[in-house]
Write a protein that holds these residues in place. Structure first.
Motif, PDB file in Angstrom:
ATOM      1  N   ALA A  96       2.368 -31.465  15.107  1.00  0.00           N
ATOM      2  CA  ALA A  96       2.128 -32.731  14.400  1.00  0.00           C
ATOM      3  C   ALA A  96       2.389 -33.271  12.752  1.00  0.00           C
ATOM      4  O   ALA A  96       1.916 -32.579  12.568  1.00  0.00           O
ATOM      5  CB  ALA A  96       0.230 -32.875  15.290  1.00  0.00           C
ATOM      6  N   VAL A  97       2.586 -34.454  13.006  1.00  0.00           N
ATOM      7  CA  VAL A  97       3.608 -35.077  12.077  1.00  0.00           C
ATOM      8  C   VAL A  97       2.354 -36.097  11.225  1.00  0.00           C
ATOM      9  O   VAL A  97       1.456 -36.270  12.036  1.00  0.00           O
ATOM     10  CB  VAL A  97       4.278 -35.775  12.433  1.00  0.00           C
ATOM     11  CG1 VAL A  97       4.730 -37.118  10.802  1.00  0.00           C
ATOM     12  CG2 VAL A  97       5.489 -35.259  12.950  1.00  0.00           C
ATOM     13  N   THR A  98       2.329 -35.402   9.650  1.00  0.00           N
ATOM     14  CA  THR A  98       0.727 -36.254   9.285  1.00  0.00           C
ATOM     15  C   THR A  98       1.874 -36.998   7.836  1.00  0.00           C
ATOM     16  O   THR A  98       3.060 -36.555   7.596  1.00  0.00           O
ATOM     17  CB  THR A  98       0.415 -34.964   8.426  1.00  0.00           C
ATOM     18  OG1 THR A  98       1.143 -33.966   7.609  1.00  0.00           O
ATOM     19  CG2 THR A  98      -0.809 -34.114   8.819  1.00  0.00           C
ATOM     20  N   THR A  99       1.113 -38.313   7.873  1.00  0.00           N
ATOM     21  CA  THR A  99       1.780 -39.607   7.514  1.00  0.00           C
ATOM     22  C   THR A  99       1.131 -39.483   5.573  1.00  0.00           C
ATOM     23  O   THR A  99       0.843 -38.327   5.016  1.00  0.00           O
ATOM     24  CB  THR A  99       1.402 -40.786   7.378  1.00  0.00           C
ATOM     25  OG1 THR A  99       0.285 -40.597   7.099  1.00  0.00           O
ATOM     26  CG2 THR A  99       2.410 -41.242   8.328  1.00  0.00           C
ATOM     27  N   GLY A 100       2.783 -38.676   4.187  1.00  0.00           N
ATOM     28  CA  GLY A 100       1.951 -38.819   3.158  1.00  0.00           C
ATOM     29  C   GLY A 100       1.889 -39.757   2.605  1.00  0.00           C
ATOM     30  O   GLY A 100       2.033 -40.855   2.939  1.00  0.00           O
ATOM     31  N   PRO A 101       1.555 -40.009   0.688  1.00  0.00           N
ATOM     32  CA  PRO A 101       1.782 -41.122   0.149  1.00  0.00           C
ATOM     33  C   PRO A 101       3.228 -42.085   0.360  1.00  0.00           C
ATOM     34  O   PRO A 101       3.403 -43.456  -0.349  1.00  0.00           O
ATOM     35  CB  PRO A 101       1.307 -41.132  -0.901  1.00  0.00           C
ATOM     36  CG  PRO A 101       0.497 -39.357  -1.190  1.00  0.00           C
ATOM     37  CD  PRO A 101       0.986 -38.950   0.046  1.00  0.00           C
ATOM     38  N   GLY A 102       3.974 -41.204   0.288  1.00  0.00           N
ATOM     39  CA  GLY A 102       5.324 -42.671   0.313  1.00  0.00           C
ATOM     40  C   GLY A 102       5.523 -42.298   1.583  1.00  0.00           C
ATOM     41  O   GLY A 102       6.812 -43.195   1.834  1.00  0.00           O
ATOM     42  N   ALA A 103       5.199 -42.602   3.310  1.00  0.00           N
ATOM     43  CA  ALA A 103       5.558 -42.462   4.334  1.00  0.00           C
ATOM     44  C   ALA A 103       5.791 -44.188   4.609  1.00  0.00           C
ATOM     45  O   ALA A 103       5.398 -44.839   3.938  1.00  0.00           O
ATOM     46  CB  ALA A 103       4.578 -42.101   4.945  1.00  0.00           C
ATOM     47  N   LYS A 104       6.935 -44.403   5.048  1.00  0.00           N
ATOM     48  CA  LYS A 104       7.228 -46.162   5.801  1.00  0.00           C
ATOM     49  C   LYS A 104       7.400 -45.820   6.433  1.00  0.00           C
ATOM     50  O   LYS A 104       7.092 -44.628   7.473  1.00  0.00           O
ATOM     51  CB  LYS A 104       8.763 -46.489   5.122  1.00  0.00           C
ATOM     52  CG  LYS A 104       8.754 -46.004   4.066  1.00  0.00           C
ATOM     53  CD  LYS A 104      10.595 -46.171   3.416  1.00  0.00           C
ATOM     54  CE  LYS A 104      10.829 -46.002   2.104  1.00  0.00           C
ATOM     55  NZ  LYS A 104      12.919 -45.400   1.721  1.00  0.00           N
ATOM     56  N   ALA A 105       7.114 -46.841   7.645  1.00  0.00           N
ATOM     57  CA  ALA A 105       6.524 -47.550   9.179  1.00  0.00           C
ATOM     58  C   ALA A 105       8.438 -48.083   9.047  1.00  0.00           C
ATOM     59  O   ALA A 105       9.254 -48.285   8.749  1.00  0.00           O
ATOM     60  CB  ALA A 105       6.196 -48.753   9.061  1.00  0.00           C
TER      61      ALA A 105
ATOM     62  N   GLY B 256       4.459 -34.261   6.483  1.00  0.00           N
ATOM     63  CA  GLY B 256       4.205 -33.030   6.807  1.00  0.00           C
ATOM     64  C   GLY B 256       4.490 -32.605   8.157  1.00  0.00           C
ATOM     65  O   GLY B 256       3.698 -33.730   9.041  1.00  0.00           O
ATOM     66  N   PHE B 257       4.916 -31.717   8.223  1.00  0.00           N
ATOM     67  CA  PHE B 257       4.711 -30.598   9.463  1.00  0.00           C
ATOM     68  C   PHE B 257       5.853 -29.685   9.771  1.00  0.00           C
ATOM     69  O   PHE B 257       5.688 -29.169   8.058  1.00  0.00           O
ATOM     70  CB  PHE B 257       5.932 -31.870  10.703  1.00  0.00           C
ATOM     71  CG  PHE B 257       7.652 -31.804   9.793  1.00  0.00           C
ATOM     72  CD1 PHE B 257       8.810 -30.953  10.261  1.00  0.00           C
ATOM     73  CD2 PHE B 257       7.833 -33.061   9.444  1.00  0.00           C
ATOM     74  CE1 PHE B 257       9.644 -30.882   9.382  1.00  0.00           C
ATOM     75  CE2 PHE B 257       8.968 -33.654   8.906  1.00  0.00           C
ATOM     76  CZ  PHE B 257       9.922 -32.513   9.096  1.00  0.00           C
ATOM     77  N   THR B 258       5.520 -28.438  10.507  1.00  0.00           N
ATOM     78  CA  THR B 258       6.642 -27.387  10.962  1.00  0.00           C
ATOM     79  C   THR B 258       7.364 -27.572  11.733  1.00  0.00           C
ATOM     80  O   THR B 258       6.672 -28.122  12.918  1.00  0.00           O
ATOM     81  CB  THR B 258       5.163 -26.330  10.125  1.00  0.00           C
ATOM     82  OG1 THR B 258       4.465 -26.042   9.441  1.00  0.00           O
ATOM     83  CG2 THR B 258       6.123 -24.815  10.534  1.00  0.00           C
ATOM     84  N   ILE B 259       8.481 -27.339  11.501  1.00  0.00           N
ATOM     85  CA  ILE B 259       9.377 -26.948  12.405  1.00  0.00           C
ATOM     86  C   ILE B 259       9.024 -25.170  13.199  1.00  0.00           C
ATOM     87  O   ILE B 259       9.366 -24.846  12.530  1.00  0.00           O
ATOM     88  CB  ILE B 259      10.180 -26.637  12.575  1.00  0.00           C
ATOM     89  CG1 ILE B 259      10.340 -28.685  12.380  1.00  0.00           C
ATOM     90  CG2 ILE B 259      11.711 -26.848  13.921  1.00  0.00           C
ATOM     91  CD1 ILE B 259      11.638 -29.439  12.327  1.00  0.00           C
TER      92      ILE B 259
ATOM     93  N   ILE C  51      10.739 -38.941  14.826  1.00  0.00           N
ATOM     94  CA  ILE C  51       9.683 -38.927  14.005  1.00  0.00           C
ATOM     95  C   ILE C  51       9.414 -40.707  14.020  1.00  0.00           C
ATOM     96  O   ILE C  51       9.692 -41.062  12.820  1.00  0.00           O
ATOM     97  CB  ILE C  51       8.869 -38.398  13.025  1.00  0.00           C
ATOM     98  CG1 ILE C  51       9.859 -37.289  13.091  1.00  0.00           C
ATOM     99  CG2 ILE C  51       7.614 -38.554  12.500  1.00  0.00           C
ATOM    100  CD1 ILE C  51       9.753 -35.828  11.596  1.00  0.00           C
ATOM    101  N   THR C  52       8.777 -41.247  14.615  1.00  0.00           N
ATOM    102  CA  THR C  52       8.673 -42.747  14.137  1.00  0.00           C
ATOM    103  C   THR C  52       7.319 -42.771  13.711  1.00  0.00           C
ATOM    104  O   THR C  52       6.499 -42.359  14.677  1.00  0.00           O
ATOM    105  CB  THR C  52       8.678 -43.080  15.985  1.00  0.00           C
ATOM    106  OG1 THR C  52       9.617 -42.988  16.725  1.00  0.00           O
ATOM    107  CG2 THR C  52       7.861 -45.118  15.974  1.00  0.00           C
ATOM    108  N   VAL C  53       7.678 -43.638  12.844  1.00  0.00           N
ATOM    109  CA  VAL C  53       5.602 -44.306  12.086  1.00  0.00           C
ATOM    110  C   VAL C  53       5.373 -45.350  12.753  1.00  0.00           C
ATOM    111  O   VAL C  53       6.068 -46.065  11.950  1.00  0.00           O
ATOM    112  CB  VAL C  53       6.232 -43.807   9.753  1.00  0.00           C
ATOM    113  CG1 VAL C  53       4.703 -44.123   9.508  1.00  0.00           C
ATOM    114  CG2 VAL C  53       6.305 -42.701  10.136  1.00  0.00           C
ATOM    115  N   ALA C  54       4.541 -45.997  12.825  1.00  0.00           N
ATOM    116  CA  ALA C  54       4.010 -46.895  13.239  1.00  0.00           C
ATOM    117  C   ALA C  54       3.984 -47.677  12.169  1.00  0.00           C
ATOM    118  O   ALA C  54       3.415 -47.463  11.070  1.00  0.00           O
ATOM    119  CB  ALA C  54       2.733 -46.681  14.671  1.00  0.00           C
ATOM    120  N   ALA C  55       3.896 -48.757  11.952  1.00  0.00           N
ATOM    121  CA  ALA C  55       3.963 -50.351  11.337  1.00  0.00           C
ATOM    122  C   ALA C  55       2.190 -49.746  11.589  1.00  0.00           C
ATOM    123  O   ALA C  55       1.278 -50.061  12.464  1.00  0.00           O
ATOM    124  CB  ALA C  55       3.681 -51.552  11.486  1.00  0.00           C
ATOM    125  N   GLY C  56       1.198 -50.563   9.959  1.00  0.00           N
ATOM    126  CA  GLY C  56       0.704 -50.469  10.059  1.00  0.00           C
ATOM    127  C   GLY C  56      -0.427 -51.736  10.307  1.00  0.00           C
ATOM    128  O   GLY C  56      -0.086 -52.678  10.449  1.00  0.00           O
TER     129      GLY C  56
END
Length: 213
Positions: A69-78, A115-118, A133-138
């Motif tokens: 599972a992927v977590t978002t960090g402070p600099g994450a972008k959509a 953040g993730f582990t492969i 990895i798709t980061v959804a818009a806020g």
């Protein structure tokens, strides 16, 4: 003798702001306040800029490594991040704007924007394999500044005008988002905010045209 306490007066934080051409206030916008909290006039706000992150293996992969599972960090972008293998156990991460941000290795926790582990599979990955990895818009909703946040609320972006009680659910509220001078003594900050975090927030507000005096 009965003592009355009016609390914070709406707009008490404002020193000056820009008037609109038709008589309104150009400095203010109506936004949605979230966070299940009652916020005071002058609360420094962050804005929810990113949502959940979801990973998927790229089509045509030779190897069958898996990603946590992927977590978002402070600099994450959509947008879409690309994890691109350069060797069986090595990979680069490219952000949605096409910039390489950091390299990583299988079996080791990766931490940057994301953040993730492969984990290696039975068939080794080869150069060109990878994951998207798709980061959804806020939601773009506002909430109290949270220096430890990872959804965008860690970045100061506005100041609340008036009191809003969003304890039971999201509420509409007026926010100063631009061309405003504010009295630093009238701002409401997170409890225990550090001096460096406060300085960073003041600088972030200044970049948006909100000047703390």
């Amino acid at each position: 003798m009965t003592v009355f306490n009016d609390g914070r007066r709406p707009g008490a934080h404002i020193i000056s702001e820009a008037a609109g051409a038709t008589g309104g206030m150009r400095s203010r916008e109506v936004g949605t306040i979230t966070g299940a909290a009652k916020l005071l006039n002058g609360t420094v706000l962050g804005q929810v800029g990113v949502g959940a992150a979801v990973a998927a293996a790229k089509g045509g992969n030779t190897g069958n490594a898996t990603i946590s599972a992927v977590t978002t960090g402070p600099g994450a972008k959509a947008g879409v991040y690309s994890v691109e293998f350069t060797a069986a156990t090595k990979f680069d991460v490219i952000d949605p704007d096409g910039f390489k941000i950091k390299s990583g290795a299988t079996g080791a926790a990766y931490a940057d924007d994301l953040g993730f582990t492969i984990t290696v599979g039975a068939t080794p990955m080869v150069a060109g394999d990878g994951f998207n990895i798709t980061v959804a818009a806020g939601t773009k909703k506002y909430k109290a500044l949270d220096p430890a946040g990872v959804d965008g609320s860690q970045n100061a972006s506005a100041v609340l005008f008036g009191e809003v009680d969003a304890t039971a659910g999201d509420k509409k509220g007026v926010v100063n988002v631009r061309e405003t001078e504010v009295n630093g003594g009238e701002l409401a900050w997170p409890d225990g905010i550090s001096a460096p975090n406060k300085a960073a927030a003041i600088a972030a507000l200044a970049a948006k045209g909100i000047i703390v005096r």
